[in-house]
Design a protein around this motif. Structure first.
Motif, PDB file in Angstrom:
ATOM      1  N   ASN A 166      23.036  19.857  32.044  1.00 13.21           N
ATOM      2  CA  ASN A 166      22.864  19.661  33.481  1.00 13.21           C
ATOM      3  C   ASN A 166      24.050  20.157  34.299  1.00 13.21           C
ATOM      4  O   ASN A 166      24.146  19.895  35.491  1.00 13.21           O
ATOM      5  CB  ASN A 166      22.615  18.181  33.793  1.00 13.21           C
ATOM      6  N   THR A 167      24.961  20.863  33.649  1.00 10.54           N
ATOM      7  CA  THR A 167      26.174  21.324  34.322  1.00 10.54           C
ATOM      8  C   THR A 167      26.283  22.836  34.227  1.00 10.54           C
ATOM      9  O   THR A 167      26.014  23.413  33.181  1.00 10.54           O
ATOM     10  CB  THR A 167      27.418  20.674  33.683  1.00 10.54           C
ATOM     11  N   VAL A 168      26.674  23.470  35.322  1.00 10.82           N
ATOM     12  CA  VAL A 168      26.805  24.923  35.362  1.00 10.82           C
ATOM     13  C   VAL A 168      28.214  25.289  35.818  1.00 10.82           C
ATOM     14  O   VAL A 168      28.699  24.789  36.830  1.00 10.82           O
ATOM     15  CB  VAL A 168      25.765  25.550  36.317  1.00 10.82           C
ATOM     16  N   HIS A 169      28.865  26.146  35.038  1.00 15.41           N
ATOM     17  CA  HIS A 169      30.233  26.583  35.333  1.00 15.41           C
ATOM     18  C   HIS A 169      30.217  28.102  35.446  1.00 15.41           C
ATOM     19  O   HIS A 169      29.907  28.795  34.488  1.00 15.41           O
ATOM     20  CB  HIS A 169      31.163  26.129  34.205  1.00 15.41           C
ATOM     21  N   ILE A 170      30.517  28.602  36.627  1.00 14.01           N
ATOM     22  CA  ILE A 170      30.395  30.031  36.914  1.00 14.01           C
ATOM     23  C   ILE A 170      31.757  30.625  37.230  1.00 14.01           C
ATOM     24  O   ILE A 170      32.572  30.010  37.907  1.00 14.01           O
ATOM     25  CB  ILE A 170      29.454  30.257  38.125  1.00 14.01           C
ATOM     26  N   SER A 171      32.002  31.819  36.717  1.00 17.87           N
ATOM     27  CA  SER A 171      33.235  32.539  37.034  1.00 17.87           C
ATOM     28  C   SER A 171      32.871  33.840  37.733  1.00 17.87           C
ATOM     29  O   SER A 171      32.120  34.652  37.192  1.00 17.87           O
ATOM     30  CB  SER A 171      34.024  32.825  35.752  1.00 17.87           C
ATOM     31  N   LEU A 172      33.388  34.023  38.950  1.00 19.80           N
ATOM     32  CA  LEU A 172      33.181  35.267  39.696  1.00 19.80           C
ATOM     33  C   LEU A 172      34.472  36.077  39.625  1.00 19.80           C
ATOM     34  O   LEU A 172      35.522  35.618  40.076  1.00 19.80           O
ATOM     35  CB  LEU A 172      32.823  34.974  41.156  1.00 19.80           C
ATOM     36  N   ASN A 173      34.403  37.263  39.049  1.00 20.72           N
ATOM     37  CA  ASN A 173      35.600  38.078  38.810  1.00 20.72           C
ATOM     38  C   ASN A 173      35.574  39.336  39.658  1.00 20.72           C
ATOM     39  O   ASN A 173      34.531  39.982  39.809  1.00 20.72           O
ATOM     40  CB  ASN A 173      35.674  38.445  37.333  1.00 20.72           C
ATOM     41  N   PHE A 174      36.738  39.694  40.174  1.00 21.08           N
ATOM     42  CA  PHE A 174      36.850  40.837  41.068  1.00 21.08           C
ATOM     43  C   PHE A 174      37.838  41.858  40.509  1.00 21.08           C
ATOM     44  O   PHE A 174      38.657  41.551  39.641  1.00 21.08           O
ATOM     45  CB  PHE A 174      37.301  40.375  42.460  1.00 21.08           C
ATOM     46  N   ASP A 175      37.758  43.070  41.019  1.00 18.52           N
ATOM     47  CA  ASP A 175      38.658  44.127  40.583  1.00 18.52           C
ATOM     48  C   ASP A 175      40.100  43.783  40.977  1.00 18.52           C
ATOM     49  O   ASP A 175      40.338  43.197  42.049  1.00 18.52           O
ATOM     50  CB  ASP A 175      38.245  45.451  41.236  1.00 18.52           C
ATOM     51  N   PRO A 176      41.087  44.139  40.123  1.00 19.09           N
ATOM     52  CA  PRO A 176      42.493  43.837  40.440  1.00 19.09           C
ATOM     53  C   PRO A 176      42.971  44.397  41.775  1.00 19.09           C
ATOM     54  O   PRO A 176      43.924  43.877  42.371  1.00 19.09           O
ATOM     55  CB  PRO A 176      43.252  44.479  39.269  1.00 19.09           C
ATOM     56  N   SER A 177      42.313  45.445  42.248  1.00 17.07           N
ATOM     57  CA  SER A 177      42.723  46.055  43.519  1.00 17.07           C
ATOM     58  C   SER A 177      42.271  45.254  44.734  1.00 17.07           C
ATOM     59  O   SER A 177      42.723  45.511  45.851  1.00 17.07           O
ATOM     60  CB  SER A 177      42.159  47.474  43.615  1.00 17.07           C
ATOM     61  N   GLU A 178      41.372  44.297  44.536  1.00 17.80           N
ATOM     62  CA  GLU A 178      40.820  43.540  45.652  1.00 17.80           C
ATOM     63  C   GLU A 178      41.636  42.276  45.910  1.00 17.80           C
ATOM     64  O   GLU A 178      41.966  41.533  44.989  1.00 17.80           O
ATOM     65  CB  GLU A 178      39.357  43.176  45.361  1.00 17.80           C
ATOM     66  N   ASN A 179      41.934  42.052  47.175  1.00 20.92           N
ATOM     67  CA  ASN A 179      42.715  40.875  47.561  1.00 20.92           C
ATOM     68  C   ASN A 179      41.989  40.149  48.692  1.00 20.92           C
ATOM     69  O   ASN A 179      42.272  40.357  49.866  1.00 20.92           O
ATOM     70  CB  ASN A 179      44.120  41.297  47.991  1.00 20.92           C
ATOM     71  N   HIS A 180      41.042  39.305  48.330  1.00 14.24           N
ATOM     72  CA  HIS A 180      40.202  38.654  49.319  1.00 14.24           C
ATOM     73  C   HIS A 180      40.811  37.347  49.817  1.00 14.24           C
ATOM     74  O   HIS A 180      41.491  36.630  49.071  1.00 14.24           O
ATOM     75  CB  HIS A 180      38.815  38.353  48.718  1.00 14.24           C
ATOM     76  N   SER A 181      40.553  37.040  51.075  1.00 10.12           N
ATOM     77  CA  SER A 181      41.007  35.774  51.636  1.00 10.12           C
ATOM     78  C   SER A 181      40.168  34.631  51.076  1.00 10.12           C
ATOM     79  O   SER A 181      39.085  34.857  50.520  1.00 10.12           O
ATOM     80  CB  SER A 181      40.877  35.801  53.159  1.00 10.12           C
ATOM     81  N   LYS A 182      40.645  33.412  51.249  1.00  8.76           N
ATOM     82  CA  LYS A 182      39.888  32.241  50.787  1.00  8.76           C
ATOM     83  C   LYS A 182      38.542  32.174  51.502  1.00  8.76           C
ATOM     84  O   LYS A 182      37.524  31.817  50.900  1.00  8.76           O
ATOM     85  CB  LYS A 182      40.680  30.962  51.064  1.00  8.76           C
ATOM     86  N   GLU A 183      38.553  32.512  52.767  1.00  9.73           N
ATOM     87  CA  GLU A 183      37.323  32.459  53.550  1.00  9.73           C
ATOM     88  C   GLU A 183      36.281  33.447  53.016  1.00  9.73           C
ATOM     89  O   GLU A 183      35.096  33.125  52.913  1.00  9.73           O
ATOM     90  CB  GLU A 183      37.613  32.768  55.026  1.00  9.73           C
ATOM     91  N   LYS A 184      36.741  34.655  52.657  1.00  7.06           N
ATOM     92  CA  LYS A 184      35.803  35.652  52.138  1.00  7.06           C
ATOM     93  C   LYS A 184      35.299  35.246  50.758  1.00  7.06           C
ATOM     94  O   LYS A 184      34.105  35.399  50.452  1.00  7.06           O
ATOM     95  CB  LYS A 184      36.456  37.025  52.075  1.00  7.06           C
ATOM     96  N   LEU A 185      36.183  34.704  49.920  1.00  5.27           N
ATOM     97  CA  LEU A 185      35.760  34.251  48.595  1.00  5.27           C
ATOM     98  C   LEU A 185      34.709  33.159  48.712  1.00  5.27           C
ATOM     99  O   LEU A 185      33.719  33.154  47.982  1.00  5.27           O
ATOM    100  CB  LEU A 185      36.965  33.727  47.799  1.00  5.27           C
ATOM    101  N   ALA A 186      34.920  32.237  49.647  1.00  2.00           N
ATOM    102  CA  ALA A 186      33.966  31.145  49.854  1.00  2.00           C
ATOM    103  C   ALA A 186      32.630  31.695  50.351  1.00  2.00           C
ATOM    104  O   ALA A 186      31.556  31.230  49.936  1.00  2.00           O
ATOM    105  CB  ALA A 186      34.523  30.137  50.851  1.00  2.00           C
ATOM    106  N   GLU A 187      32.689  32.714  51.210  1.00  2.72           N
ATOM    107  CA  GLU A 187      31.459  33.324  51.736  1.00  2.72           C
ATOM    108  C   GLU A 187      30.709  34.064  50.625  1.00  2.72           C
ATOM    109  O   GLU A 187      29.477  33.989  50.529  1.00  2.72           O
ATOM    110  CB  GLU A 187      31.809  34.295  52.869  1.00  2.72           C
ATOM    111  N   ILE A 188      31.452  34.766  49.774  1.00  4.99           N
ATOM    112  CA  ILE A 188      30.832  35.454  48.641  1.00  4.99           C
ATOM    113  C   ILE A 188      30.177  34.440  47.711  1.00  4.99           C
ATOM    114  O   ILE A 188      29.047  34.635  47.244  1.00  4.99           O
ATOM    115  CB  ILE A 188      31.879  36.284  47.870  1.00  4.99           C
ATOM    116  N   ALA A 189      30.885  33.342  47.449  1.00  2.18           N
ATOM    117  CA  ALA A 189      30.349  32.290  46.577  1.00  2.18           C
ATOM    118  C   ALA A 189      29.075  31.694  47.164  1.00  2.18           C
ATOM    119  O   ALA A 189      28.095  31.462  46.442  1.00  2.18           O
ATOM    120  CB  ALA A 189      31.397  31.199  46.368  1.00  2.18           C
TER     121      ALA A 189
END
Length: 283
Positions: free
Chosen positions: A61-84
């Motif tokens: 009943n538990t789901v653990h997800i990892s979203l990985n980005f290219d090393p060249s990308e430097n996203h803000s917390k706000e953008k990461l939250a929006e992507i999620a």
């Protein structure tokens, strides 16, 4: 990467411990009654537990997800939250409670999402082949929407040697034994696809930890028990062994045997996928 489990405590513990040591930050809490800043560990956990109680027949009943980005990308917390948020919506988890953690313990930007698949009516969200059916199409859409570096275009260097993940080896006497072993278990048990006790110990031994069923004549073995031991620099047990049942996440032999079966199935699926890919490439 998507992993499923029956232990929300263990997965939440793993991410919160990363926060405690400054290697992660909880950047978003979605579908919670309180704002993120007001959420304690207990309130985060209880939101999941209450939903889990609506369907006690669901083994995972538990789901653990990892979203990985290219090393060249430097996203803000706000953008990461929006992507999620976009990803979870496309995955069919938009109405579920979920927590987003930005991790700082790798050479590339990534975040972890913790959620469960029991809905408010007690029905399960189907997890079967979730990665292929929904995650892959969602990833490709999100790469276009947010202008991300495409996964297929990345030059990834595969590392075939077995190296420890980012947690220190346990050194007897340097920290309280139970706490030190628990830190290793919380990460290894959920990050590796082991399908037997020897395979699990191959990883645990990297951190000077060993899971032991005891000899066939021992009471531990006869009772299907399991002990966790600290190893010294010569790979010999040192100190007092700790029963699996004494750890908060209860990584007992029964728990491990369920992981063995689940991981073996994943391995077989992986083998089939590789065989099909090779067949298409050469015939």
């Amino acid at each position: 990467m998507i992993k499923t489990s029956s232990s929300i405590r263990g997965i939440l513990n793993y991410n919160e411990k990363k926060v405690d040591i400054g290697k992660a930050e909880c950047i978003s809490a979605v579908n919670y009654p309180l704002e993120l800043e007001k959420l304690s560990f207990t309130s985060k956990l209880n939101r999941f537990l209450k939903l889990a109680e609506l369907n006690t027949n669901a083994k995972r009943n538990t789901v653990h997800i990892s979203l990985n980005f290219d090393p060249s990308e430097n996203h803000s917390k706000e953008k990461l939250a929006e992507i999620a948020d976009t990803y979870m919506e496309k995955l069919g988890f938009g109405r579920q409670p979920y927590l987003v953690y930005q991790h700082y313990d790798a050479g590339h930007p990534h975040c972890h999402i913790v959620t469960n698949n029991i809905q408010r009516d007690g029905k399960r969200i189907d997890l079967h082949l979730l990665g292929i059916r929904k995650s892959e199409p969602a990833r490709k859409e999100i790469e276009e929407i947010f202008g991300l570096v495409k996964a297929e275009g990345r030059k990834q260097k595969e590392q075939f040697s077995l190296n420890p993940i980012d947690i220190g080896r346990v050194l007897y006497g340097k920290a309280e034994s139970k706490k030190a072993i628990n830190s290793v278990l919380n990460q290894v048990l959920f990050d590796y696809k082991y399908s037997s006790l020897p395979e699990l110990n191959a990883v645990l031994n990297l951190y000077n930890v060993h899971a032991d069923k005891g000899s066939e004549e021992s009471r531990v073995f006869k009772n299907n028990g399991l002990l966790y031991k600290i190893l010294d620099h010569n790979s010999k047990p040192i100190g007092v062994p700790i029963k699996a049942s004494e750890f908060y996440s209860r990584p007992t032999l029964k728990f491990l045997e369920e992981k063995f079966r689940a991981n073996e199935t994943k391995k077989q699926y992986g083998k089939s996928h590789v065989k099909n890919a090779l067949r298409e490439a050469f015939f």
